[in-house]
Design a protein around this motif. Structure first.
Motif, PDB file in Angstrom:
ATOM      1  N   MET A 110       6.440   2.340 -13.137  1.00 50.36           N
ATOM      2  CA  MET A 110       7.852   2.131 -12.824  1.00 50.36           C
ATOM      3  C   MET A 110       8.060   1.739 -11.367  1.00 50.36           C
ATOM      4  N   LEU A 111       7.268   2.334 -10.471  1.00 49.57           N
ATOM      5  CA  LEU A 111       7.408   2.012  -9.052  1.00 49.57           C
ATOM      6  C   LEU A 111       6.977   0.572  -8.776  1.00 49.57           C
ATOM      7  N   ILE A 112       5.859   0.173  -9.372  1.00 53.17           N
ATOM      8  CA  ILE A 112       5.396  -1.209  -9.183  1.00 53.17           C
ATOM      9  C   ILE A 112       6.413  -2.191  -9.750  1.00 53.17           C
ATOM     10  N   TRP A 158      -0.666  -3.695 -14.668  1.00 48.72           N
ATOM     11  CA  TRP A 158      -0.701  -5.155 -14.585  1.00 48.72           C
ATOM     12  C   TRP A 158       0.557  -5.775 -15.186  1.00 48.72           C
ATOM     13  N   TRP A 159       0.990  -5.233 -16.321  1.00 48.06           N
ATOM     14  CA  TRP A 159       2.174  -5.792 -16.965  1.00 48.06           C
ATOM     15  C   TRP A 159       3.434  -5.485 -16.159  1.00 48.06           C
ATOM     16  N   SER A 160       3.492  -4.336 -15.506  1.00 49.69           N
ATOM     17  CA  SER A 160       4.650  -4.035 -14.672  1.00 49.69           C
ATOM     18  C   SER A 160       4.674  -4.938 -13.443  1.00 49.69           C
ATOM     19  N   SER A 208       0.824  -1.202   0.000  1.00 46.28           N
ATOM     20  CA  SER A 208       0.000   0.000   0.000  1.00 46.28           C
ATOM     21  C   SER A 208       0.862   1.257   0.000  1.00 46.28           C
ATOM     22  N   ALA A 209       1.955   1.234   0.769  1.00 45.82           N
ATOM     23  CA  ALA A 209       2.857   2.378   0.801  1.00 45.82           C
ATOM     24  C   ALA A 209       3.456   2.638  -0.574  1.00 45.82           C
ATOM     25  N   ALA A 210       3.767   1.554  -1.276  1.00 45.75           N
ATOM     26  CA  ALA A 210       4.336   1.699  -2.618  1.00 45.75           C
ATOM     27  C   ALA A 210       3.335   2.305  -3.586  1.00 45.75           C
ATOM     28  N   THR A 211       2.087   1.850  -3.520  1.00 44.65           N
ATOM     29  CA  THR A 211       1.085   2.376  -4.447  1.00 44.65           C
ATOM     30  C   THR A 211       0.678   3.809  -4.089  1.00 44.65           C
ATOM     31  N   ASP A 212       0.665   4.144  -2.805  1.00 41.19           N
ATOM     32  CA  ASP A 212       0.306   5.506  -2.398  1.00 41.19           C
ATOM     33  C   ASP A 212       1.330   6.528  -2.872  1.00 41.19           C
ATOM     34  N   ALA A 213       2.556   6.061  -3.056  1.00 46.87           N
ATOM     35  CA  ALA A 213       3.629   6.979  -3.449  1.00 46.87           C
ATOM     36  C   ALA A 213       3.547   7.403  -4.912  1.00 46.87           C
ATOM     37  N   THR A 214       2.632   6.799  -5.672  1.00 48.79           N
ATOM     38  CA  THR A 214       2.557   7.121  -7.107  1.00 48.79           C
ATOM     39  C   THR A 214       1.881   8.457  -7.381  1.00 48.79           C
ATOM     40  N   GLY A 215       1.012   8.913  -6.478  1.00 50.82           N
ATOM     41  CA  GLY A 215       0.332  10.190  -6.688  1.00 50.82           C
ATOM     42  C   GLY A 215      -0.618  10.194  -7.868  1.00 50.82           C
ATOM     43  N   GLY A 216      -1.097   9.031  -8.308  1.00 51.15           N
ATOM     44  CA  GLY A 216      -2.051   8.967  -9.416  1.00 51.15           C
ATOM     45  C   GLY A 216      -1.427   9.057 -10.784  1.00 51.15           C
ATOM     46  N   ASN A 217      -0.110   9.167 -10.877  1.00 48.58           N
ATOM     47  CA  ASN A 217       0.577   9.249 -12.163  1.00 48.58           C
ATOM     48  C   ASN A 217       0.825   7.843 -12.694  1.00 48.58           C
ATOM     49  N   ALA A 218       0.284   7.535 -13.880  1.00 51.56           N
ATOM     50  CA  ALA A 218       0.351   6.175 -14.419  1.00 51.56           C
ATOM     51  C   ALA A 218       1.780   5.736 -14.698  1.00 51.56           C
ATOM     52  N   SER A 234      -2.202  -7.764  -5.968  1.00 54.64           N
ATOM     53  CA  SER A 234      -3.190  -7.671  -7.053  1.00 54.64           C
ATOM     54  C   SER A 234      -4.406  -6.805  -6.720  1.00 54.64           C
ATOM     55  N   PRO A 235      -5.033  -6.949  -5.550  1.00 56.32           N
ATOM     56  CA  PRO A 235      -6.179  -6.090  -5.242  1.00 56.32           C
ATOM     57  C   PRO A 235      -5.810  -4.611  -5.189  1.00 56.32           C
ATOM     58  N   LEU A 236      -4.611  -4.309  -4.717  1.00 58.42           N
ATOM     59  CA  LEU A 236      -4.176  -2.916  -4.638  1.00 58.42           C
ATOM     60  C   LEU A 236      -3.945  -2.333  -6.034  1.00 58.42           C
ATOM     61  N   VAL A 237      -3.370  -3.154  -6.929  1.00 62.49           N
ATOM     62  CA  VAL A 237      -3.185  -2.696  -8.306  1.00 62.49           C
ATOM     63  C   VAL A 237      -4.536  -2.508  -8.983  1.00 62.49           C
ATOM     64  N   ALA A 238      -5.470  -3.410  -8.705  1.00 60.30           N
ATOM     65  CA  ALA A 238      -6.810  -3.272  -9.284  1.00 60.30           C
ATOM     66  C   ALA A 238      -7.458  -1.956  -8.848  1.00 60.30           C
ATOM     67  N   ASP A 239      -7.320  -1.600  -7.577  1.00 61.95           N
ATOM     68  CA  ASP A 239      -7.870  -0.330  -7.091  1.00 61.95           C
ATOM     69  C   ASP A 239      -7.178   0.850  -7.742  1.00 61.95           C
ATOM     70  N   LEU A 240      -5.865   0.737  -7.920  1.00 59.74           N
ATOM     71  CA  LEU A 240      -5.108   1.828  -8.533  1.00 59.74           C
ATOM     72  C   LEU A 240      -5.516   2.026  -9.985  1.00 59.74           C
ATOM     73  N   VAL A 241      -5.694   0.931 -10.711  1.00 59.39           N
ATOM     74  CA  VAL A 241      -6.125   1.011 -12.105  1.00 59.39           C
ATOM     75  C   VAL A 241      -7.518   1.624 -12.201  1.00 59.39           C
ATOM     76  N   ALA A 242      -8.423   1.185 -11.323  1.00 57.70           N
ATOM     77  CA  ALA A 242      -9.800   1.688 -11.343  1.00 57.70           C
ATOM     78  C   ALA A 242      -9.864   3.176 -11.025  1.00 57.70           C
ATOM     79  N   GLY A 243      -8.939   3.675 -10.215  1.00 50.41           N
ATOM     80  CA  GLY A 243      -8.968   5.069  -9.813  1.00 50.41           C
ATOM     81  C   GLY A 243      -8.325   6.014 -10.792  1.00 50.41           C
ATOM     82  N   MET A 244      -7.698   5.490 -11.827  1.00 50.46           N
ATOM     83  CA  MET A 244      -7.017   6.352 -12.791  1.00 50.46           C
ATOM     84  C   MET A 244      -7.986   6.840 -13.851  1.00 50.46           C
ATOM     85  N   ASP A 245      -7.646   7.974 -14.425  1.00 54.37           N
ATOM     86  CA  ASP A 245      -8.452   8.544 -15.494  1.00 54.37           C
ATOM     87  C   ASP A 245      -8.442   7.602 -16.693  1.00 54.37           C
ATOM     88  N   HIS A 246      -9.585   7.519 -17.363  1.00 48.21           N
ATOM     89  CA  HIS A 246      -9.692   6.578 -18.492  1.00 48.21           C
ATOM     90  C   HIS A 246      -8.745   6.929 -19.635  1.00 48.21           C
TER      91      HIS A 246
END
Length: 429
Positions: free
Chosen positions: A319-321, A362-364, A304-314, A342-354
């Motif tokens: 690269m961080l993942i 997922w590939w990273s 979670s700490a790793a995904t929170d550090a992305t700031g919403g930038n894809a 996987s669930p955290l990445v799914a949430d991150l993907v869902a929260g990003m702009d289309h």
């Protein structure tokens, strides 16, 4: 409980890494402590999919070990060893390259553990014929198996988890993962001479002896070989089509082992001698210790700490993942890491702009966890299996001997994967 789970894991990991005591003892000892102190209970350790022993992995290994034990009685491994040595004209480097390529391709269509179980006996035999040290060859093959297994949905267990969570098909993995895996294998092949420098000197007299051999004479039981071939074809079909047949690979392997035991009519000692009991027990202990980290929320907080550090930038997230997955998968084991991430990445993907690509995450995750499995000797199931085979053949590979090579290969493969992700999904998309 959290501090206790971390402490037990760290101490056990130190024992595994330093080899002050056998790694199976360290893993089972750590598992016993977290069970005895109530960090995890029997339900967590033996029945929970999230925190318990992954019985699918254990029984897949057990079934394939028996199949390999029966297959060994036919002489086909000796045949393949002589064939490979003759095709390479006795050159140790060419033999390594040939075995690495075979391993990488096979790992994409089987799974990397099964491939290692099948290729290791061949390697030991060809090195015995040439009187050269098999350790560099075994290490190179397991590194190649983790790279090659990344190419498809069924090649590496983390890919199966990601495919299920993200709704990605077999063809999706072929399109997105196979191109970079081909590049990675080409790069890996090019660095083999430097990575294993000094490992390719062969006595010309031994080469002449091998070239004079007739590989067909190695087959001891052609009837049993035909039976094994039919059963293996059915097993491999089950592996490839397990999502269609709704039969897990572990069940397919056990069924194949059972059929071969019945049709071969071999004495029990012949096929049971191939079972790496210490390896299976090591996995059980490791899964229980990691389950304690999962139950106490340690792995989830790290991810979670790793995904929170992305700031919403894809791009930053991708690269961080990739980087975090490579490191944590190498230290923890890529199967439970991906199951938690996987669930955290799914949430991150869902929260990003289309308008921003989501699939790169997922590939990273897949590339980082698959390639990160090469980082240490316990980073992937195939590594542990190969080390167990080497130890039983009296060619023990230490934790650090493997890890010194694994760190280099992981760094190179991740370095190659990063520009691929950037170019394909952010520049050329």
């Amino acid at each position: 409980m959290t501090v206790l789970a971390i402490g037990v894991f760290v101490v056990s990991y130190i024992f595994i890494a330093t080899e002050r005591i056998p790694k199976t003892h360290a893993a089972l000892g750590g598992a016993a402590i977290v069970l005895a102190l109530g960090v995890v209970h029997s339900e967590d350790a033996f029945y929970s999919r999230e925190t318990g022993v992954d019985w699918d992995v254990v029984f897949l290994l057990f079934g394939m070990m028996i199949i390999v034990g029966v297959l060994r009685q036919t002489g086909v491994f000796e045949y393949t060893a002589v064939w490979a040595a003759k095709r390479a004209k006795g050159s140790a480097l060419r033999i390594m390259i040939l075995l690495v390529l075979i391993t990488a391709v096979a790992s994409a269509f089987l799974d990397n553990v099964t491939t290692v179980l099948l290729i290791a006996p061949v390697t030991l035999l060809v090195c015995e014929r040439l009187e050269i040290n098999p350790v560099p060859f075994l290490i190179a093959e397991v590194l190649a198996s983790n790279i090659g297994g990344a190419a498809t949905l069924i090649g590496d267990p983390p890919n199966i988890i990601i495919g299920s969570r993200a709704g990605l098909s077999f063809n999706d993995f072929l399109v997105h993962m196979t191109p970079i895996v081909i590049i990675e294998i080409a790069v890996f092949t090019l660095i083999l001479p430097r990575l294993f420098r000094g490992s390719f000197e062969v006595d010309p007299a031994r080469v002449a002896d091998v070239m004079a051999l007739d590989e067909r004479e190695a087959i001891r039981d052609s009837g049993l070989l035909i039976k094994c071939g039919l059963v293996l074809a059915a097993v491999f079909t089950g592996f490839v089509g397990h999502s269609i047949f709704h039969v897990e690979p572990s069940v397919v392997a056990l069924l194949g082992a059972g059929v071969l035991i019945l049709v071969s009519r071999l004495p029990q000692r012949d096929y049971m001698a191939a079972v790496e009991w210490e390896t299976l027990l090591f996995f059980a202990g490791l899964f229980i210790m990691i389950g304690a980290l999962v139950k106490t929320g340690v792995i989830e907080r790290l991810a979670s700490a790793a995904t929170d550090a992305t700031g919403g930038n894809a791009l930053v997230a991708t690269m961080l993942i990739l980087g975090v997955s490579a490191v944590l998968s190498g230290v923890i084991d890529n199967i439970p890491y991906v199951a938690t991430m996987s669930p955290l990445v799914a949430d991150l993907v869902a929260g990003m702009d289309h308008s921003t690509p989501g699939h790169p995450l997922w590939w990273s995750l897949a590339l980082g966890s698959d390639f990160g499995g090469n980082l240490t000797a316990v980073g992937a199931s195939a590594n542990v299996v190969m080390l167990g085979i080497a130890r039983r053949a009296d060619y023990p590979i230490s934790f650090w001997e493997f890890t010194r090579k694994g760190v280099v290969v992981t760094a190179i493969t991740v370095a190659v994967a990063a520009p691929y992700l950037w170019l394909r999904y952010f520049v050329l998309a």
